[in-house]
Design a protein around this motif. Structure first.
Motif, PDB file in Angstrom:
ATOM      1  N   ARG A   3     -22.485 -13.220  72.892  1.00 29.36           N
ATOM      2  CA  ARG A   3     -21.579 -13.900  71.963  1.00 29.36           C
ATOM      3  C   ARG A   3     -21.138 -13.004  70.823  1.00 29.36           C
ATOM      4  NH1 ARG A   3     -20.670 -19.114  71.687  1.00 29.36           N
ATOM      5  NH2 ARG A   3     -20.772 -19.170  69.408  1.00 29.36           N
ATOM      6  N   GLY A   4     -21.844 -11.906  70.604  1.00 31.62           N
ATOM      7  CA  GLY A   4     -21.422 -11.016  69.531  1.00 31.62           C
ATOM      8  C   GLY A   4     -20.123 -10.300  69.820  1.00 31.62           C
ATOM      9  N   ALA A  38     -11.110  -5.588  60.300  1.00 28.74           N
ATOM     10  CA  ALA A  38     -11.444  -4.304  60.914  1.00 28.74           C
ATOM     11  C   ALA A  38     -12.501  -3.552  60.113  1.00 28.74           C
ATOM     12  CB  ALA A  38     -10.193  -3.451  61.063  1.00 28.74           C
ATOM     13  N   ARG A  39     -12.558  -3.801  58.815  1.00 28.76           N
ATOM     14  CA  ARG A  39     -13.592  -3.162  58.001  1.00 28.76           C
ATOM     15  C   ARG A  39     -14.975  -3.741  58.291  1.00 28.76           C
ATOM     16  NH1 ARG A  39      -9.204  -2.691  54.136  1.00 28.76           N
ATOM     17  NH2 ARG A  39      -9.479  -4.811  53.362  1.00 28.76           N
ATOM     18  N   THR A 322     -18.371 -18.428  65.717  1.00 26.33           N
ATOM     19  CA  THR A 322     -18.165 -18.133  67.143  1.00 26.33           C
ATOM     20  C   THR A 322     -19.143 -17.079  67.652  1.00 26.33           C
ATOM     21  OG1 THR A 322     -16.558 -16.321  66.845  1.00 26.33           O
ATOM     22  CG2 THR A 322     -15.705 -18.593  66.846  1.00 26.33           C
ATOM     23  N   GLY A 323     -19.984 -16.542  66.770  1.00 26.44           N
ATOM     24  CA  GLY A 323     -20.970 -15.560  67.185  1.00 26.44           C
ATOM     25  C   GLY A 323     -20.561 -14.114  66.999  1.00 26.44           C
ATOM     26  N   MET A 324     -19.466 -13.852  66.291  1.00 26.13           N
ATOM     27  CA  MET A 324     -19.046 -12.469  66.062  1.00 26.13           C
ATOM     28  C   MET A 324     -20.095 -11.728  65.250  1.00 26.13           C
ATOM     29  SD  MET A 324     -16.068 -11.181  67.197  1.00 26.13           S
ATOM     30  CE  MET A 324     -15.440 -10.074  65.936  1.00 26.13           C
ATOM     31  N   ARG A 325     -20.426 -10.527  65.729  1.00 25.45           N
ATOM     32  CA  ARG A 325     -21.373  -9.692  65.007  1.00 25.45           C
ATOM     33  C   ARG A 325     -20.644  -8.611  64.240  1.00 25.45           C
ATOM     34  NH1 ARG A 325     -24.501  -9.238  69.836  1.00 25.45           N
ATOM     35  NH2 ARG A 325     -23.854  -7.060  69.912  1.00 25.45           N
ATOM     36  N   GLU A 326     -21.138  -8.314  63.048  1.00 30.72           N
ATOM     37  CA  GLU A 326     -20.529  -7.275  62.230  1.00 30.72           C
ATOM     38  C   GLU A 326     -20.937  -5.895  62.747  1.00 30.72           C
ATOM     39  OE1 GLU A 326     -21.079  -7.824  58.079  1.00 30.72           O
ATOM     40  OE2 GLU A 326     -20.657  -9.980  58.134  1.00 30.72           O
ATOM     41  N   LYS A 327     -20.246  -4.872  62.231  1.00 35.48           N
ATOM     42  CA  LYS A 327     -20.577  -3.508  62.614  1.00 35.48           C
ATOM     43  C   LYS A 327     -22.022  -3.200  62.247  1.00 35.48           C
ATOM     44  CE  LYS A 327     -15.914  -1.613  61.913  1.00 35.48           C
ATOM     45  NZ  LYS A 327     -15.106  -0.671  61.099  1.00 35.48           N
ATOM     46  N   ALA A 328     -22.625  -2.342  63.025  1.00 34.37           N
ATOM     47  CA  ALA A 328     -24.005  -1.946  62.746  1.00 34.37           C
ATOM     48  C   ALA A 328     -24.063  -1.125  61.475  1.00 34.37           C
ATOM     49  CB  ALA A 328     -24.551  -1.143  63.908  1.00 34.37           C
TER      50      ALA A 328
END
Length: 328
Positions: A3-4, A38-39, A322-328
């Motif tokens: 989901r990420g 995008a950031r 919705t389960g979006m994961r941020e950048k590592a």
């Protein structure tokens, strides 16, 4: 499914994932929102703008600066010269290639722009038509410059009366594409859309629609935006196009709102104030058409874009849900 990123494997389409679409009227803040996202997220940005594909159409299409495009690369920006046609079929083909590359890199494709027919074609499909033949297009274009597009519409009428009946005699882009299909296939242009789009292929698509509910506020934004374009050198940009490409006024690239009106100003057909008023009226009409199209498009999640900070927060909360994961 992860989901990420929305990634999963399917036997039919290979590795696919989710896609995010940000649409809305002109001057609703779509690009600014896309850069904010995008950031934070691993995104691959793709422009959905029929004007931004053309090199040299910068100010009038609100294209990002060269510096920002280096920082935030966008697919389908500066991919054509002004005399090269770019159809919805071209958009779908090239956008899908970028989308597939993004999925392979574990990125989420984010499509942003205001050319809503392109969104519809990608999501819902276009007919199974031949790919572009640039040599044939060049021959058709040279004939059009010699005889005029109404004359080529007459040729289309003789070859494919049904297609000619659907196409305005001055719609150069559609006349050119119809003749190209006729000549390449020996068949009439199909009226239906038989090829499946992303939605029919089961791709998870998050469709975000931005709107400024108060029409007066939207109109103020449109006015400030166009005045800023004039101050940034839009007239000089169109003058350079005229000098480089000559009689380019009838080309599809020059259909973008603002360019037509400035061209007429430089030709002496309009005074500067008339040019500005005409461009603003055309932009307001464009915004109305865009919103009408979106209201008739199912699956949109609407966001009030009056306050850029508030809409950003709302979208971030929605994506997190919705389960979006941020950048590592």
């Amino acid at each position: 499914m992860d989901r990420g990123t929305g990634m999963e494997y399917t036997g039919v389409s290979g590795r696919v994932g989710r896609v995010i679409c940000i649409a809305g009227s002109t001057a609703s803040g779509k690009t600014a929102l896309a850069l904010q996202l995008a950031r934070r997220y691993p995104l691959a940005l793709i422009s959905v703008d029929s004007g931004q594909v053309y090199r040299g159409l910068d100010i009038g299409t609100a294209k990002l600066s060269a510096e920002l495009l280096v920082q935030y690369p966008h697919g389908l920006v500066d991919t054509r010269t002004i005399i090269e046609p770019f159809s919805a079929a071209d958009f779908c083909s090239e956008a899908m290639a970028i989308i597939c590359r993004a999925w392979k890199r574990q990125q989420v494709p984010l499509l942003v722009g205001g050319t809503l027919f392109y969104f519809s074609a990608l999501l819902n499909g276009l007919g199974k038509l031949p790919t572009a033949d640039h040599k044939l297009r060049g021959r058709i274009l040279r004939r059009a410059l010699l005889l005029g597009w109404p004359a080529l519409h007459d040729q289309l009428q003789r070859r494919d009366p049904d297609a000619a009946a659907r196409i305005d005699p001055n719609d150069s882009q559609r006349i050119q594409r119809a003749l190209e299909i006729n000549l390449l296939t020996g068949q009439p242009v199909p009226a239906g859309n038989s090829a499946a789009g992303l939605l029919q292929n089961g791709v998870e698509v998050l469709q975000l629609a931005l709107a400024v509910p108060d029409r007066s506020v939207l109109h103020q934004r449109i006015t400030r935006r166009f005045d800023a374009m004039l101050a940034a050198g839009l007239v000089d940009e169109v003058a350079a196009i005229r000098q480089t490409w000559g009689d380019a006024e009838t080309l599809p690239a020059m259909r973008s709102v603002g360019y037509r009106q400035v061209w007429r100003f430089l030709s002496g057909d309009l005074q500067r104030r008339q040019m500005r008023d005409s461009a603003l009226a055309a932009t307001r009409q464009l915004a109305k058409r865009q919103l009408t199209w979106l209201r008739n498009s199912p699956g949109q999640v609407w966001f009030d874009a009056t306050d850029p900070d508030l809409v950003s927060g709302s979208v971030l909360r929605y994506l997190a849900a919705t389960g979006m994961r941020e950048k590592a």
